[in-house]
Design a protein around this motif. Sequence first.
Motif, PDB file in Angstrom:
ATOM      1  N   ILE A 137      49.711  60.371  63.529  1.00 46.76           N
ATOM      2  CA  ILE A 137      50.306  59.081  63.171  1.00 46.76           C
ATOM      3  C   ILE A 137      49.626  57.936  63.898  1.00 46.76           C
ATOM      4  CG2 ILE A 137      52.443  57.726  63.274  1.00 46.76           C
ATOM      5  CD1 ILE A 137      53.983  60.326  62.915  1.00 46.76           C
ATOM      6  N   THR A 138      49.444  58.105  65.210  1.00 52.10           N
ATOM      7  CA  THR A 138      48.951  56.989  66.017  1.00 52.10           C
ATOM      8  C   THR A 138      47.449  56.787  65.921  1.00 52.10           C
ATOM      9  OG1 THR A 138      48.781  58.465  67.945  1.00 52.10           O
ATOM     10  CG2 THR A 138      50.845  57.249  67.652  1.00 52.10           C
ATOM     11  N   LYS A 139      46.721  57.757  65.382  1.00 54.53           N
ATOM     12  CA  LYS A 139      45.282  57.571  65.263  1.00 54.53           C
ATOM     13  C   LYS A 139      44.973  56.379  64.375  1.00 54.53           C
ATOM     14  CE  LYS A 139      40.994  59.974  64.046  1.00 54.53           C
ATOM     15  NZ  LYS A 139      40.408  61.236  63.549  1.00 54.53           N
ATOM     16  N   SER A 140      45.626  56.327  63.228  1.00 58.68           N
ATOM     17  CA  SER A 140      45.413  55.191  62.327  1.00 58.68           C
ATOM     18  C   SER A 140      45.941  53.905  62.942  1.00 58.68           C
ATOM     19  CB  SER A 140      46.098  55.456  60.986  1.00 58.68           C
ATOM     20  OG  SER A 140      45.544  56.591  60.349  1.00 58.68           O
ATOM     21  N   ILE A 141      47.071  54.013  63.637  1.00 57.02           N
ATOM     22  CA  ILE A 141      47.644  52.817  64.264  1.00 57.02           C
ATOM     23  C   ILE A 141      46.715  52.292  65.345  1.00 57.02           C
ATOM     24  CG2 ILE A 141      49.580  51.972  65.648  1.00 57.02           C
ATOM     25  CD1 ILE A 141      51.383  53.851  64.157  1.00 57.02           C
ATOM     26  N   ASP A 142      46.128  53.217  66.133  1.00 58.36           N
ATOM     27  CA  ASP A 142      45.188  52.780  67.173  1.00 58.36           C
ATOM     28  C   ASP A 142      43.983  52.078  66.556  1.00 58.36           C
ATOM     29  OD1 ASP A 142      46.763  53.735  69.175  1.00 58.36           O
ATOM     30  OD2 ASP A 142      45.765  55.671  69.322  1.00 58.36           O
ATOM     31  N   THR A 143      43.486  52.642  65.460  1.00 62.86           N
ATOM     32  CA  THR A 143      42.341  52.013  64.797  1.00 62.86           C
ATOM     33  C   THR A 143      42.709  50.629  64.289  1.00 62.86           C
ATOM     34  OG1 THR A 143      41.583  54.214  64.105  1.00 62.86           O
ATOM     35  CG2 THR A 143      40.613  52.320  62.990  1.00 62.86           C
ATOM     36  N   ILE A 144      43.879  50.518  63.665  1.00 62.04           N
ATOM     37  CA  ILE A 144      44.332  49.214  63.170  1.00 62.04           C
ATOM     38  C   ILE A 144      44.530  48.247  64.332  1.00 62.04           C
ATOM     39  CG2 ILE A 144      46.236  48.024  62.019  1.00 62.04           C
ATOM     40  CD1 ILE A 144      46.598  50.497  60.281  1.00 62.04           C
ATOM     41  N   THR A 145      45.072  48.752  65.445  1.00 61.79           N
ATOM     42  CA  THR A 145      45.314  47.888  66.598  1.00 61.79           C
ATOM     43  C   THR A 145      44.015  47.331  67.152  1.00 61.79           C
ATOM     44  OG1 THR A 145      47.258  49.233  67.153  1.00 61.79           O
ATOM     45  CG2 THR A 145      46.393  47.791  68.871  1.00 61.79           C
ATOM     46  N   VAL A 146      42.971  48.175  67.210  1.00 62.70           N
ATOM     47  CA  VAL A 146      41.662  47.696  67.686  1.00 62.70           C
ATOM     48  C   VAL A 146      41.148  46.576  66.788  1.00 62.70           C
ATOM     49  CG1 VAL A 146      39.246  48.362  68.005  1.00 62.70           C
ATOM     50  CG2 VAL A 146      41.068  49.858  68.819  1.00 62.70           C
ATOM     51  N   GLN A 147      41.290  46.757  65.477  1.00 60.89           N
ATOM     52  CA  GLN A 147      40.812  45.737  64.548  1.00 60.89           C
ATOM     53  C   GLN A 147      41.636  44.450  64.670  1.00 60.89           C
ATOM     54  OE1 GLN A 147      37.978  46.661  63.906  1.00 60.89           O
ATOM     55  NE2 GLN A 147      37.830  47.205  61.760  1.00 60.89           N
ATOM     56  N   VAL A 148      42.952  44.618  64.859  1.00 62.69           N
ATOM     57  CA  VAL A 148      43.795  43.431  65.028  1.00 62.69           C
ATOM     58  C   VAL A 148      43.413  42.679  66.299  1.00 62.69           C
ATOM     59  CG1 VAL A 148      46.164  42.670  65.481  1.00 62.69           C
ATOM     60  CG2 VAL A 148      45.719  44.352  63.701  1.00 62.69           C
ATOM     61  N   GLN A 149      43.093  43.437  67.367  1.00 64.69           N
ATOM     62  CA  GLN A 149      42.689  42.786  68.612  1.00 64.69           C
ATOM     63  C   GLN A 149      41.393  41.999  68.417  1.00 64.69           C
ATOM     64  OE1 GLN A 149      44.647  42.901  71.409  1.00 64.69           O
ATOM     65  NE2 GLN A 149      43.271  41.277  72.072  1.00 64.69           N
ATOM     66  N   LYS A 150      40.497  42.526  67.583  1.00 58.07           N
ATOM     67  CA  LYS A 150      39.272  41.778  67.276  1.00 58.07           C
ATOM     68  C   LYS A 150      39.604  40.463  66.577  1.00 58.07           C
ATOM     69  CE  LYS A 150      36.160  45.778  66.805  1.00 58.07           C
ATOM     70  NZ  LYS A 150      35.295  46.523  65.861  1.00 58.07           N
ATOM     71  N   ILE A 151      40.587  40.531  65.683  1.00 59.52           N
ATOM     72  CA  ILE A 151      40.993  39.301  64.984  1.00 59.52           C
ATOM     73  C   ILE A 151      41.569  38.307  65.987  1.00 59.52           C
ATOM     74  CG2 ILE A 151      42.562  38.356  63.259  1.00 59.52           C
ATOM     75  CD1 ILE A 151      42.363  41.010  61.769  1.00 59.52           C
ATOM     76  N   LEU A 152      42.426  38.807  66.917  1.00 53.60           N
ATOM     77  CA  LEU A 152      43.009  37.917  67.918  1.00 53.60           C
ATOM     78  C   LEU A 152      41.960  37.336  68.839  1.00 53.60           C
ATOM     79  CD1 LEU A 152      46.205  39.994  68.887  1.00 53.60           C
ATOM     80  CD2 LEU A 152      46.076  37.998  67.402  1.00 53.60           C
TER      81      LEU A 152
END
Length: 593
Positions: A314-329
Amino acid sequence: MKRSIQGEHIHPLRLKILEGFIIIVFLSDLLLCAGVFAIYAGEEKNRFNQQTGQALELLSDSLGRNELELEQNMVYKIQASNPFCQEAGGFAQDNYAFEKNTKKLASLMQMSKIPLYSIYAFRVDGATAFYRNGDSAFDSTKQYLNSGIYQYAEAHLKELSDRSGGTWFMNFDDTADRVFMIKNVIDFSTAKHLGVLILELDQSYLQNQYQRMEESYRCSVVVYTTEGKLLSCDPEIRELAEVSGEEVLGGLKQKSGYLVTSRQDRNADWVIAAFMQSSELYRGLQVLIPAFLILFLLILALCVLISQKLSGTITKSIDTITVQVQKILDGRMDSLTKIDVRSNDEMRYLETAFNRLIDQLNISVQRIATAEIEKDRAEYYALASQMDPHFLYNTLEGINSLARLHGDKDIVECINRLSSLYRAAVHGNKREIPLREEITYVENYLELEKMIIGDRITTAVDVEDNTKSLMIPKLIIQPIVENSVRHGVADMKEGGTVIITAMIRDDKLAVEVADNGKGIDSTLIQNLLSSKEDNKMHVGIGTVQRRIQLLYGPEYGLKIQSGEEGTTVTILLPIIPEKNSSALVQQTGGCHQ
């Protein structure tokens, strides 16, 4: 992976899943243990009630037989010792003989291995006799007369006398380790009441009869009278037994950490109860508890492994999304990439939606970059000339000087107005100017056109006073007026009219440029407004449209109404007061900064 948002620590989802599994396993095991315990306790209680109840019935029968044997033995011993001998309707012996025969009765009973310590005899004529040995609880006759048994016998003598031939047992607090057997003596030939015997017996007389049951069933046996008076019990539970005498009947009871079951003897005047500690009842669970503990640890370890696997998925995809969101921030839009869609559950929707968001962001970034380029290019085409401004100024000044030398005032005025227009276009870095300045540029342009075309056209400017100080993009009206002149009324031989008005309409600044020249085809109007390149026949329309929408958003811009004759172009702009122009421009929906 530990994360925080604005200094606030974020509890990892993976850890939450693990904690949830542990809590579920713990609660499940707790409920399972509680269920097993309840079932086990219920079964053990039933077993205790049934088995101990049967044993109590057997014990009661045994006590009854022993009591009967003791009573029969006493009858023989009384006849042999004859302490209540009568002659001619009265007692033949004196008090000395009464005491002597009472002592003889005691000796005969002790020879039968009955744990007798003392005998007190009442005769109906009032004579009494007392015998005790060294193990008696009473040191003297005086002490006996002050004891609980004597006080009871004296208070209930008539009641005792009425129970002819009966035998019963009593126990008192001052002699807790003794049990007293009370026996009515009658003359068997006449059935006449002769007296009462009170025998002081050791508690072992009763305890020895139920000791084996206590050992077999790990319980304490308590003997009561039918009135609930305590007769015999283990000293350790005497206090509890004394207060429970009236409550033991009626099936299985729970009393102060003990399970109590009882049976009433059908023939004898007593009730026998068994007291078992609850901890003894659950002794069998001591074997199950280690097994449950090992099972719990195994299930917990298995759940940890499963939760690790599941949470990782479950969290693998969430971690990947979180990294991308952090790039946006962090503003690293150039490093954004889409994630691989591999899930087959709700996460698949989230992953797909995120990839769509990335596409939208990339498109938006490209649009912003393109918009900046388009804005700069539009301003360049609208405001800057292909020729060097200094060369243009010098040339115009040269022509102006030459016209003055020749005395041509029209050429001088024309050049002055043209210089003013180019000065407005080239000088200054303001994107927005008050409407009144823009109207001045437009009026200069119209005067130039009238000098070139002549009196074939007339112009009118009607600007409401409350709009003159509002800010608008520089040189935004002039291109529209130029199109009205050149493509609307320039070819008319006479009667050409261009009217410019400005007013507040629906909370927007509306600037209208209307002419009575030839109209514009409806298909051409749409092309003019949507095209990124200016039409050669209508220079500036597309540029003005793009400039306005880039600055303020799609709700503003140009609206063109035209028929076979006459065209009206409405410029819709936000209401921006002169002093707040910079702040308001930055707050609008365009792409400018």
